[in-house]
Design a protein around this motif. Structure first.
Motif, PDB file in Angstrom:
ATOM      1  N   LEU A 113      -2.058   4.855   8.407  1.00 49.36           N
ATOM      2  CA  LEU A 113      -0.472   3.535   9.193  1.00 49.36           C
ATOM      3  C   LEU A 113       0.061   4.416  10.158  1.00 49.36           C
ATOM      4  CD1 LEU A 113      -0.086   1.427   6.944  1.00 49.36           C
ATOM      5  CD2 LEU A 113      -1.484   0.674   8.349  1.00 49.36           C
ATOM      6  N   THR A 114       0.305   4.040  11.358  1.00 51.87           N
ATOM      7  CA  THR A 114       1.348   5.106  11.757  1.00 51.87           C
ATOM      8  C   THR A 114       2.783   4.899  11.069  1.00 51.87           C
ATOM      9  OG1 THR A 114       2.100   2.918  13.209  1.00 51.87           O
ATOM     10  CG2 THR A 114       0.580   4.437  13.962  1.00 51.87           C
ATOM     11  N   ASP A 115       4.169   5.674  11.186  1.00 50.48           N
ATOM     12  CA  ASP A 115       5.533   5.317  10.761  1.00 50.48           C
ATOM     13  C   ASP A 115       5.634   2.981  11.150  1.00 50.48           C
ATOM     14  OD1 ASP A 115       5.632   7.389   9.206  1.00 50.48           O
ATOM     15  OD2 ASP A 115       6.900   8.017  11.360  1.00 50.48           O
ATOM     16  N   GLU A 116       5.316   3.424  12.537  1.00 49.07           N
ATOM     17  CA  GLU A 116       5.812   1.814  13.476  1.00 49.07           C
ATOM     18  C   GLU A 116       5.009   1.603  12.001  1.00 49.07           C
ATOM     19  OE1 GLU A 116       4.473  -0.363  16.205  1.00 49.07           O
ATOM     20  OE2 GLU A 116       5.824   1.205  17.452  1.00 49.07           O
ATOM     21  N   GLN A 117       4.171   1.436  11.724  1.00 50.27           N
ATOM     22  CA  GLN A 117       2.928   0.149  10.765  1.00 50.27           C
ATOM     23  C   GLN A 117       3.485  -0.157   9.898  1.00 50.27           C
ATOM     24  OE1 GLN A 117      -0.651   2.215  12.094  1.00 50.27           O
ATOM     25  NE2 GLN A 117      -1.653   0.095  12.476  1.00 50.27           N
ATOM     26  N   ALA A 118       4.254   1.357   8.927  1.00 51.51           N
ATOM     27  CA  ALA A 118       4.030   1.220   7.867  1.00 51.51           C
ATOM     28  C   ALA A 118       5.973   0.987   7.608  1.00 51.51           C
ATOM     29  CB  ALA A 118       4.572   3.004   7.562  1.00 51.51           C
ATOM     30  N   LYS A 157      11.112  -9.271   2.675  1.00 52.03           N
ATOM     31  CA  LYS A 157      10.209  -8.976   1.597  1.00 52.03           C
ATOM     32  C   LYS A 157      10.536  -6.836   2.368  1.00 52.03           C
ATOM     33  CE  LYS A 157       9.044 -11.843  -1.031  1.00 52.03           C
ATOM     34  NZ  LYS A 157       9.148 -11.933  -2.663  1.00 52.03           N
ATOM     35  N   TRP A 158      10.208  -6.221   1.386  1.00 52.65           N
ATOM     36  CA  TRP A 158      10.468  -5.350   1.637  1.00 52.65           C
ATOM     37  C   TRP A 158       9.146  -4.844   1.869  1.00 52.65           C
ATOM     38  CZ3 TRP A 158      10.230  -3.407  -4.535  1.00 52.65           C
ATOM     39  CH2 TRP A 158      11.266  -3.973  -4.764  1.00 52.65           C
ATOM     40  N   SER A 159       9.482  -3.282   3.499  1.00 46.97           N
ATOM     41  CA  SER A 159       7.984  -3.118   3.838  1.00 46.97           C
ATOM     42  C   SER A 159       7.137  -1.907   3.432  1.00 46.97           C
ATOM     43  CB  SER A 159       8.986  -1.767   5.004  1.00 46.97           C
ATOM     44  OG  SER A 159       9.577  -0.515   4.168  1.00 46.97           O
ATOM     45  N   ILE A 160       6.372  -1.793   3.564  1.00 47.68           N
ATOM     46  CA  ILE A 160       5.605  -1.037   2.541  1.00 47.68           C
ATOM     47  C   ILE A 160       5.838   0.717   2.835  1.00 47.68           C
ATOM     48  CG2 ILE A 160       3.310   0.876   3.118  1.00 47.68           C
ATOM     49  CD1 ILE A 160       2.168  -2.092   5.459  1.00 47.68           C
ATOM     50  N   LYS A 161       6.736   1.009   3.311  1.00 55.62           N
ATOM     51  CA  LYS A 161       7.838   2.234   2.806  1.00 55.62           C
ATOM     52  C   LYS A 161       8.341   2.228   2.003  1.00 55.62           C
ATOM     53  CE  LYS A 161       7.931   4.507   7.887  1.00 55.62           C
ATOM     54  NZ  LYS A 161       8.550   5.751   8.910  1.00 55.62           N
ATOM     55  N   GLU A 162       9.081   1.713   1.979  1.00 57.40           N
ATOM     56  CA  GLU A 162      10.288   0.755   0.691  1.00 57.40           C
ATOM     57  C   GLU A 162       9.001   0.456  -0.703  1.00 57.40           C
ATOM     58  OE1 GLU A 162      14.365  -1.229   2.902  1.00 57.40           O
ATOM     59  OE2 GLU A 162      12.131  -2.599   2.393  1.00 57.40           O
ATOM     60  N   THR A 163       8.305  -0.024   0.177  1.00 57.71           N
ATOM     61  CA  THR A 163       7.315  -0.485  -1.278  1.00 57.71           C
ATOM     62  C   THR A 163       7.033   0.443  -2.262  1.00 57.71           C
ATOM     63  OG1 THR A 163       6.946  -2.909  -0.445  1.00 57.71           O
ATOM     64  CG2 THR A 163       5.504  -1.974  -2.139  1.00 57.71           C
ATOM     65  N   LEU A 164       7.176   1.759  -1.103  1.00 58.33           N
ATOM     66  CA  LEU A 164       5.884   3.248  -1.475  1.00 58.33           C
ATOM     67  C   LEU A 164       7.145   3.661  -2.045  1.00 58.33           C
ATOM     68  CD1 LEU A 164       3.888   4.893  -1.976  1.00 58.33           C
ATOM     69  CD2 LEU A 164       4.029   5.897   0.029  1.00 58.33           C
ATOM     70  N   LEU A 165       8.330   3.932  -1.795  1.00 56.81           N
ATOM     71  CA  LEU A 165       9.082   4.906  -2.563  1.00 56.81           C
ATOM     72  C   LEU A 165       9.351   3.897  -3.860  1.00 56.81           C
ATOM     73  CD1 LEU A 165      10.767   7.153  -2.717  1.00 56.81           C
ATOM     74  CD2 LEU A 165      12.692   6.080  -1.129  1.00 56.81           C
ATOM     75  N   HIS A 166       9.530   2.489  -3.755  1.00 54.26           N
ATOM     76  CA  HIS A 166       9.955   1.673  -4.869  1.00 54.26           C
ATOM     77  C   HIS A 166       8.616   2.162  -5.894  1.00 54.26           C
ATOM     78  CE1 HIS A 166      10.049  -1.680  -8.111  1.00 54.26           C
ATOM     79  NE2 HIS A 166       8.449  -1.747  -7.906  1.00 54.26           N
ATOM     80  N   VAL A 167       7.589   2.568  -6.001  1.00 53.81           N
ATOM     81  CA  VAL A 167       6.325   2.924  -6.203  1.00 53.81           C
ATOM     82  C   VAL A 167       6.654   4.042  -7.078  1.00 53.81           C
ATOM     83  CG1 VAL A 167       3.783   3.203  -6.574  1.00 53.81           C
ATOM     84  CG2 VAL A 167       4.199   1.042  -5.833  1.00 53.81           C
TER      85      VAL A 167
END
Length: 183
Positions: free
Chosen positions: A48-53, A61-71
């Protein structure tokens, strides 16, 4: 039978965590599940691009980036709990407020590549820790978030927590990305 493939009993964790433990198939080594998930996660979001993430599948809801850091953050906490419990520490371990962690994380300002590198480092440390424990450590019981917990349960909870978020990405985030790509 591998001692890690013995599913934790309900007395080894708080009821809340059943939702994560249930996502690990019977007879599965949770450490192998963590290895497989690492590959799956990178295939799922690694290109994914940074924009897509930055995508949020719904308002609030959390972004993909936020969810990844949450994990990542949650895995660190579960591994810390496993270290303490596995070494026989009987001091009760506190809970944590995941929403506050995400708000202050700054995940969306980071590159996806930096988050994935951090994920790899944390995963290597988690696997190293859980692999260092013998059967007797997996039986050790402590208290976290005012609930009983064993090292075995923490291994399953860690893998199940990630399985939960991978499922949410598959069902909610990735279909939205595909829709916007075809628009």
């Amino acid at each position: 039978m591998n001692y890690r493939t013995i599913r934790p009993a309900a007395t080894e964790y708080g009821a809340y965590y059943q939702r994560y433990i249930s996502l690990i198939p019977d007879g599965t080594d949770p450490l192998q599940q963590l290895r497989n998930q690492q590959t799956e996660l990178k295939q799922m979001i690694g290109t994914l691009t940074d924009e897509q993430a930055l995508l949020r599948y719904a308002p609030g809801k959390w972004s993909i980036k936020e969810t990844l850091l949450h994990v990542i953050d949650t895995e660190r906490i579960f591994a810390y709990r496993a270290l303490r419990v596995g070494r026989g520490d009987k001091q009760p371990l506190p809970g944590f407020e995941q929403d506050e962690y995400v708000v202050t994380s700054g995940a969306d300002a980071r590159s996806l590549a930096s988050l994935l590198a951090e994920y790899d480092a944390v995963r290597a440390a988690t696997l190293g820790l859980f692999e260092s424990f013998g059967p007797e450590a997996y039986e050790q019981k402590g208290t976290a978030s005012n609930q009983p917990v064993t090292v075995r349960a923490l291994a399953y909870i860690t893998a199940g927590h990630e399985a939960h978020h991978l499922q949410l990405w598959r069902e909610r985030s990735l279909p939205l990305l595909q829709q916007t790509a075809h628009s």
